[in-house]
Design an enzyme around this catalytic site. Structure first.
Site, short mmCIF file in Angstrom:
data_model
loop_
_atom_site.label_atom_id
_atom_site.label_comp_id
_atom_site.label_asym_id
_atom_site.label_seq_id
_atom_site.Cartn_x
_atom_site.Cartn_y
_atom_site.Cartn_z
N PHE A 119 21.51 34.30 32.45
CA PHE A 119 22.88 34.22 32.11
C PHE A 119 23.18 32.87 31.54
O PHE A 119 22.77 31.92 32.09
CB PHE A 119 23.93 34.96 32.78
N GLN A 233 39.60 32.81 30.80
CA GLN A 233 38.46 32.76 29.85
C GLN A 233 38.49 33.64 28.79
O GLN A 233 38.95 34.63 28.83
CB GLN A 233 37.38 33.17 30.74
N HIS A 235 35.91 35.69 26.28
CA HIS A 235 34.55 35.95 26.02
C HIS A 235 34.04 35.71 24.73
O HIS A 235 34.69 36.45 23.87
CB HIS A 235 34.16 37.23 26.61
N LEU A 245 34.14 44.74 25.20
CA LEU A 245 33.24 43.92 25.54
C LEU A 245 31.82 44.36 25.11
O LEU A 245 31.33 45.51 25.11
CB LEU A 245 33.13 43.54 27.15
N GLU A 248 27.43 40.00 27.85
CA GLU A 248 26.51 38.75 27.69
C GLU A 248 25.09 39.08 27.89
O GLU A 248 23.80 38.20 27.47
CB GLU A 248 26.98 37.60 28.75
N ARG A 279 30.58 30.48 28.44
CA ARG A 279 31.45 30.97 27.75
C ARG A 279 32.85 30.21 27.08
O ARG A 279 32.97 30.59 25.84
CB ARG A 279 32.27 32.23 28.50
N HIS A 344 39.30 37.42 28.52
CA HIS A 344 38.36 38.06 29.31
C HIS A 344 38.69 38.04 30.87
O HIS A 344 38.33 39.13 31.60
CB HIS A 344 36.61 37.83 28.98
N ARG A 380 34.33 30.37 34.45
CA ARG A 380 33.35 31.29 35.16
C ARG A 380 32.05 31.36 34.44
O ARG A 380 32.27 31.84 33.34
CB ARG A 380 34.14 32.48 35.66
#
Length: 564
Positions: A119, A233, A235, A245, A248, A279, A344, A380
């Protein structure tokens, strides 16, 4: 009004709340879980891609918990409390093993070990997954486990109005049954707020409709601080135009972001990590591409999965495929998925330490997205949100157990009627400001002024406008006067919470005169460690936001240039 008493009340039936409920109930204490939806419909179910974990004997041979902590600290642009990150990494493997033992159906490698994938921002691959439905599977696992405890009672489809205090002690909360509008006082010595995020205050968000900052709002009104609320955040891959969404996990499996020229533009912005940069960096890069005319008409870019082949896509990314097919009319095996950044996650939240304890009010705790430990700092990393919910849900549950062993009931005759009257006032009022107008204005303000790119003028305007919305909200009313599933009333109550939380977010963002992680200031484009390596602490005092600061906890890693 009905009144019931428990040892602990937990606001929120998502992963953090359910993990804590399991721990507290296992110690023999009575627990009430209050949620405005059925627990398995909580927003934890929307976390798709996976849960990060270092597992000895099942990780890259070069990896270890220190690398994992370093990635978290660097990913959070050095605003992370490093003791919190180290605890998260140290306990990541055992918590995944526990979930595996409880029945979570993790994807497997050919030899039977739990599978893993890269990730964003990870030095080595650590994300464990259940196809692209990880959050949903874990939520069902925890809920099933909790049903084995007879000392857990659920209040599903109950909306929490406010916290009840006696002096500086928590004494439960007042909620309202959404089906009937009947209020109930749930008295308790300990209260855990695990109510999730704030996404619905933004015009574009991947969050579900239930994420309206309720826990953060009632905390602020009770004199509890929010930490680092300026850090939000965005995304990179919200599906265009719905903002659903696209995990990721798609980029982790090899999907590539492309502009209208067919270029893999992330090579220019993150030459080492490309599409799997953190991100904040990917979302800013995408916004630049769109602003400079390299997006597609309507304002989006392409996410290319075609080279993966339909069989592989359906095995690993079925949810992303279905979302693109059903909500954008795109067959991801033949066309690029249209995507754009969308709000997000909320890195800020109720100020707690690594035990989940808040120190403003005796008996109040928080975990999950509603809390700020701070383990994510200014940004994050993907797949750390699920990990935080279960690790810190368990830590906080253990803390609550010790608290309950030593703290007796607070005797009280607290008058909770004003809490009820404040809610009913929206129904009784015949004219005024409709919640829908206020909510839409707030969502525009937050997206336009407290979004991916910020500056002094935008933020000052946001603070001024939100201040005005809060004044107008004092005359808020609803047109539905019935008591049967009056969703309009609950939307108005949600608006009240969102306005209070948004006010602290915009004010804190205006005050922080630097760029760090997801907080990007056009007028202060550099990170300023000398003046701003510190946490923002915000209190809501009537019409004003009071701000102070406290230091970041360092254990091992000194700030360095953040390059990917």
């Amino acid at each position: 009004m009905e009144k019931k008493e428990y040892d602990a009340v937990i606001l929120g039936g998502g992963l953090a709340g359910l993990m804590a409920a399991n721990i507290v109930a296992a110690a023999g204490f009575s627990v009430a879980v209050v949620s405005k939806v059925f627990p398995t419909r909580s927003h934890s179910a929307a976390a798709e891609g996976g849960i990060a974990a270092y597992m000895m004997g099942n990780s890259d041979p070069n990896d270890d918990p220190d690398f994992m902590s370093y990635d978290e600290v660097k990913g959070g642009d050095y605003l992370v409390d490093q003791d919190a990150a180290e605890l998260l990494s140290k306990k990541s493997g055992e918590i995944v093993s526990l979930l595996d033992a409880w029945g979570a159906p993790f994807n497997r490698q050919p030899d039977g070990r739990i599978a893993l994938r890269y990730f964003g921002g990870q030095t080595y691959p650590r994300t464990r997954f259940i196809a692209d439905k990880t959050g949903m599977a874990l939520l069902h696992t925890l809920f099933e486990h909790s049903t084995g405890f007879k000392n857990i009672e659920y209040y599903n489809e109950y909306y929490v109005l406010d916290i009840v205090k006696e002096g500086n002690n928590v004494n439960g909360l007042v909620a309202m049954e959404m089906k009937t509008l009947n209020p109930i006082y749930l008295k308790s010595r300990a209260l855990l707020i695990a109510s999730g995020g704030i996404g619905m205050m933004y015009k574009h968000t991947t969050n579900s409709y239930i994420n309206t900052g309720d826990g953060q709002g009632i905390a602020l009104r009770s004199g509890v601080a929010l930490k680092d609320p300026e850090f939000v955040q965005f995304h990179p891959t919200g599906l265009y135009p719905s903002d659903i969404l696209i995990s990721e996990a798609a980029r982790a499996e090899g999907a590539i972001l492309k502009n209208n020229k067919g270029e893999r533009f992330m090579a220019k912005y993150a030459p080492h990590k490309f599409d799997l940069a953190p991100r904040d960096i990917v979302s800013r890069s995408m916004t630049i591409e769109i602003r400079e005319g390299r997006g597609f008409e309507g304002g989006y870019l392409g996410l290319d999965l075609r080279h993966l082949g339909k069989k592989y896509i359906m095995e690993r990314l079925a949810l992303a495929y279905d979302a693109a097919k059903n909500f954008s009319g795109v067959d991801a095996s033949e066309e690029m998925i249209p995507v754009r950044p969308a709000q997000h996650y909320f890195m800020g939240g109720i100020d707690v330490d690594t035990t989940g304890t808040n120190h403003d009010l005796n008996g109040i705790f928080s975990a999950g997205e509603s809390a700020c430990v701070s383990v994510h700092g200014a940004n994050r990393l993907g797949s750390n949100s699920l990990l935080e919910t279960v690790v810190y849900g368990r830590e906080t549950g253990n803390t609550m157990v010790e608290f309950l062993k030593t703290h007796k009931n607070v005797e009280t005759n607290s008058n909770v009627e004003p809490i009820i009257d404040a809610a009913y006032a929206y129904i009784k009022r015949e004219t005024g400001e409709h919640f829908g107008v206020l909510t839409e204005e707030l969502r525009d303000i937050m997206w336009d002024n407290v979004g991916i790119f910020r500056d002094n003028d935008k933020l000052a305007e946001a603070v001024s406008k939100i201040k005005d919305l809060r004044v107008r909200a004092k005359s808020m009313y609803v047109t539905d006067k019935t008591s049967n599933y009056n969703t309009e009333l609950f939307n108005a109550l949600e608006t009240r919470n969102m306005l209070d939380v948004a006010y602290t977010m915009a004010t804190a963002a205006l005050n922080r005169k630097e760029t760090r992680g997801a907080h990007f200031r056009d007028d202060f484009p550099e990170r300023d460690d000398k003046n701003w390596m510190k946490h923002t602490i915000t209190y809501l005092a009537g019409d004003e936001v009071k701000i102070s600061y406290k230091p970041v906890t360092y254990t091992r890693w000194k700030p360095e240039v953040r390059v990917y």
